[in-house]
Each structure stands twice: as structure tokens, then as C-alpha cells.
Design a protein around this motif. Structure first.
Motif, PDB file in Angstrom:
ATOM      1  N   SER A  41       0.917  -1.077  -0.117  1.00  0.00           N
ATOM      2  CA  SER A  41      -0.007   0.029   0.117  1.00  0.00           C
ATOM      3  C   SER A  41       0.790   1.137  -0.126  1.00  0.00           C
ATOM      4  N   THR A  42       0.681   2.369  -0.882  1.00  0.00           N
ATOM      5  CA  THR A  42       1.528   3.301  -1.038  1.00  0.00           C
ATOM      6  C   THR A  42       1.073   4.296   0.353  1.00  0.00           C
ATOM      7  N   ASN A  43       0.044   4.245   0.632  1.00  0.00           N
ATOM      8  CA  ASN A  43      -0.268   4.983   2.017  1.00  0.00           C
ATOM      9  C   ASN A  43       0.802   4.302   3.255  1.00  0.00           C
ATOM     10  N   GLN A  65      -0.964  -2.489  -6.213  1.00  0.00           N
ATOM     11  CA  GLN A  65      -0.942  -2.701  -4.997  1.00  0.00           C
ATOM     12  C   GLN A  65      -1.458  -4.143  -4.458  1.00  0.00           C
ATOM     13  N   GLY A  68      -3.831  -2.567  -0.819  1.00  0.00           N
ATOM     14  CA  GLY A  68      -4.487  -1.547  -1.092  1.00  0.00           C
ATOM     15  C   GLY A  68      -5.331  -1.141   0.143  1.00  0.00           C
ATOM     16  N   ARG A  69      -5.677  -0.006   0.588  1.00  0.00           N
ATOM     17  CA  ARG A  69      -6.529   0.156   1.861  1.00  0.00           C
ATOM     18  C   ARG A  69      -7.626   0.991   1.434  1.00  0.00           C
ATOM     19  N   GLY A  70      -8.688   1.239   1.947  1.00  0.00           N
ATOM     20  CA  GLY A  70      -9.815   2.105   1.664  1.00  0.00           C
ATOM     21  C   GLY A  70     -10.352   2.513   3.081  1.00  0.00           C
ATOM     22  N   ARG A  71     -11.108   3.737   2.967  1.00  0.00           N
ATOM     23  CA  ARG A  71     -11.825   4.042   4.370  1.00  0.00           C
ATOM     24  C   ARG A  71     -12.675   3.438   5.079  1.00  0.00           C
ATOM     25  N   LYS A 140     -18.771   5.125  -8.391  1.00  0.00           N
ATOM     26  CA  LYS A 140     -17.705   5.617  -7.968  1.00  0.00           C
ATOM     27  C   LYS A 140     -16.422   5.190  -8.804  1.00  0.00           C
ATOM     28  N   GLY A 143     -11.498   6.984  -4.722  1.00  0.00           N
ATOM     29  CA  GLY A 143     -11.604   7.636  -3.339  1.00  0.00           C
ATOM     30  C   GLY A 143     -10.191   7.934  -2.700  1.00  0.00           C
ATOM     31  N   ILE A 144     -10.371   8.306  -1.501  1.00  0.00           N
ATOM     32  CA  ILE A 144      -9.487   9.217  -0.962  1.00  0.00           C
ATOM     33  C   ILE A 144      -9.149   8.489   0.632  1.00  0.00           C
TER      34      ILE A 144
HETATM   35  C1  BTN Z   1     -11.667   4.637  -0.186  1.00  0.00           C
HETATM   36  O1  BTN Z   1     -12.536   4.998  -1.137  1.00  0.00           O
HETATM   37  O2  BTN Z   1     -12.105   4.104   0.535  1.00  0.00           O
HETATM   38  C2  BTN Z   1     -10.356   5.260  -0.330  1.00  0.00           C
HETATM   39  C3  BTN Z   1      -9.610   4.428  -1.421  1.00  0.00           C
HETATM   40  C4  BTN Z   1      -8.022   5.022  -1.250  1.00  0.00           C
HETATM   41  C5  BTN Z   1      -7.134   4.081  -2.136  1.00  0.00           C
HETATM   42  C6  BTN Z   1      -5.604   4.567  -2.271  1.00  0.00           C
HETATM   43  S1  BTN Z   1      -4.897   3.672  -3.755  1.00  0.00           S
HETATM   44  C7  BTN Z   1      -3.417   4.535  -3.219  1.00  0.00           C
HETATM   45  C8  BTN Z   1      -3.415   4.671  -1.477  1.00  0.00           C
HETATM   46  N1  BTN Z   1      -2.731   3.565  -0.997  1.00  0.00           N
HETATM   47  C9  BTN Z   1      -3.723   2.894  -0.324  1.00  0.00           C
HETATM   48  O3  BTN Z   1      -3.641   1.866   0.584  1.00  0.00           O
HETATM   49  N2  BTN Z   1      -5.119   3.393  -0.411  1.00  0.00           N
HETATM   50  C10 BTN Z   1      -4.844   4.645  -1.176  1.00  0.00           C
END
Ligand code: BTN
Length: 279
Positions: A41-43, A65, A68-71, A140, A143-144
Motif C-alpha cells: 500500500s502506498t499509504n 498494490q 491497498g486500503r480504503g476508508r 464511484k 476514493g481518498i
Molecule cells: C476509499 O475509497 O475508501 C479510499 C480508497 C483509497 C485508495 C488509495 S490507492 C493509493 C493509496 N494507498 C492505499 O492503500 N490506499 C490509497
């Protein structure tokens, strides 16, 4: 799973060195930009680097990724090179109580940049989901995810660029390709996104993070598809709130008026637009 760089010619790899040259400019916000073929995950990567003292303005982009993680503890996954998956590390000088506006600022930047460059209308679902119309339906696009990392903030953005219908993670997802975008070149989109964010962030930071004086609250309201709509808000803890979304307050919270006329400001939760927008 990592696939060959050449397995899908519609999805050319990003050219990291060219991108870095195009994005970094003297006096600008961005201090480094790196493209990696794959990461979890880049975050998560930038949160770890923030603790090691990484510089403000660091940008990390991944072609793919694996975690990768979301909200709201959700995951975010997409095929390699099918979208933009990036995180930015910021160390705002504005008072910390105004940092909650940062993910909204990223949403406004992304919606403005993409609407302009890709030629499709991109709007925001509170707090900062990016929406496009696909076949008359609101879907959608991206997301952020913003995370505090000590005295830094890491904001990540995930955008579906060339996802086809059979690749969508859920039917309610969309992509720039499916929305009929004129431009799906990821380098062009990335450059526009980072340039627009730099401009808006500079205005916001110049006003000490004040959402009114910087024009951010007005810009957000203008792009927000949630305002004026009937919504169902799923609140943390499993409760629900039904009503009309009437405003975004000075703290970036969504103000919802219920059928009794009572107004409540919501700071976190999942919003559903329950009736289509009247056009
Ligand atoms: C969402 O819609 O819940 C937020 C999604 C965010 C995804 C981005 S991809 C780049 C960055 N790295 C992650 O693990 N998550 C964010």
C-alpha cells in the motif's frame, strides 16, 4: 498477482523519470516522485517513511498494490496499471484542527483536474468519493484515504482509469474509460492532478488552513453532489441518519436535516444518495 509489463498494451507503464521531471519545479510543493512496480500500500509506505522523517511533498505512485486500503477499514484493489494509485506526504503549517480539510482538498483538486483534462464531469460524494456518470448512473470513480502520521499527513488517492465493466470490483464502481473520457493517459492525468493540488494547497496554506478565506469551502460545495440530496448516513457504531444534506460546515462535516427539521452535523460515516439527482 503481478502480470507482465506488456500483457496489456492498453495499459502502458508510467515513465517515472519523465513524470518526476514534469512534476518537480523550483518553489513548488513536490519534492520527490517515485513510481514503483508493486507494493502493498502506498499509504502504508509513506506512513512508515513519515516516521523516518521523509520530506513534505514526497509522492509515491504504484503500478499495482497487493494490500491497498480504503476508508472504514475496507480494502482497495485494482488490476496493474488500470488506474492511478498514489500517496502524498504533507506537513501542513496550518493548525492541526484544520487538517481535516486536507482529504476534501484532494477531492476538490482531483474532481477539478479530471473534469478539465478528461472532459467528463467528476463530482464528489461526501466526504471525498469521486463520482462519474456511466450510462445515466452515478458510479464511484475513486476514493481518498487520509492518515495522520505524527506531525505529517499521508493522503492517498485511488482512481479507476481504464477498468472495463467485467473488471469492476463492485457494480457501483466506474472508471474514466466507462464514463467516456476523452483522455485516459495516466501520465497526463497524474500531472494535472498534482499541479491542481499544488495550486489549491498553496491557497489553503496561505490562508492558514481557513476553509472560508481560502475559498475551499465554496469550491468543495460547488463540486459536491451530496448537497441538496436525500441521504442515508451509516454512522460508526451501526446507527443510521436519514434526511436532506443541507450544508458542509466549517469543520468539513456534513449537515443533515431530518424530517422533523432537526439538523445534525456528521463527521464520519458512509453516505448513500437515496434518490437520483434532479437535473
Ligand atoms: C476509499 O475509497 O475508501 C479510499 C480508497 C483509497 C485508495 C488509495 S490507492 C493509493 C493509496 N494507498 C492505499 O492503500 N490506499 C490509497
Amino acid at each position: 498477482m503481478t502480470s507482465s509489463q506488456w500483457s496489456d498494451l492498453d495499459r502502458p507503464p508510467l515513465r517515472g523519470a519523465q513524470l518526476e521531471r514534469a512534476v518537480l519545479r523550483p518553489g513548488g510543493l513536490w519534492t520527490s516522485l517515485r513510481v514503483v512496480a508493486e507494493t502493498g500500500s502506498t499509504n502504508s509506505d509513506l506512513v512508515a517513511r513519515a516516521a523516518e522523517g521523509a520530506e513534505a511533498g514526497t509522492v509515491l505512485v504504484a503500478e499495482e498494490q497487493t494490500a491497498g486500503r480504503g476508508r472504514l477499514e475496507r480494502s482497495w484493489s485494482a488490476p496493474a496499471r488500470s488506474g492511478i494509485f498514489l500517496s502524498m506526504l504533507l506537513r501542513p503549517s496550518a493548525p492541526k484542527e484544520r487538517w481535516g480539510w486536507l482529504p476534501l482538498l484532494v477531492g476538490v483538486s482531483a474532481a477539478s483536474a479530471l473534469s478539465q483534462v478528461a472532459g467528463v464531469e467528476v463530482r464528489l460524494k461526501w466526504p471525498n468519493d469521486l463520482l462519474v456518470q456511466v450510462g445515466g448512473e452515478e458510479r464511484k470513480l475513486g476514493g481518498i484515504l487520509a492518515e495522520l502520521a505524527g506531525d505529517a499527513v499521508v493522503v492517498g488517492i485511488g482512481l479507476n482509469v481504464s477498468l472495463r465493466e467485467d473488471e469492476l470490483p463492485v457494480p457501483a464502481a466506474g472508471s474514466l474509460l466507462l464514463a467516456g473520457a476523452a483522455v485516459t493517459d495516466r501520465e497526463t492525468l497524474l500531472r494535472a492532478l498534482l499541479r491542481t493540488f499544488d495550486e489549491l494547497y498553496t491557497d489553503w496554506a496561505g490562508a492558514d488552513g481557513e476553509p472560508e478565506a481560502s475559498g475551499l469551502r465554496a469550491a468543495y460545495a460547488a463540486q459536491c453532489a451530496t448537497l441538496g440530496r436525500q441521504v442515508r448516513v451509516e454512522l460508526p457504531g451501526g446507527r443510521e441518519l436519514l434526511g436532506e444534506a443541507v450544508a458542509v460546515d466549517g469543520d468539513g462535516r456534513l449537515v443533515v436535516r431530518d424530517s422533523a427539521g432537526e439538523e445534525r452535523a456528521v463527521g464520519a460515516g458512509d453516505v448513500l444518495h437515496v434518490r437520483p439527482q434532479q437535473r
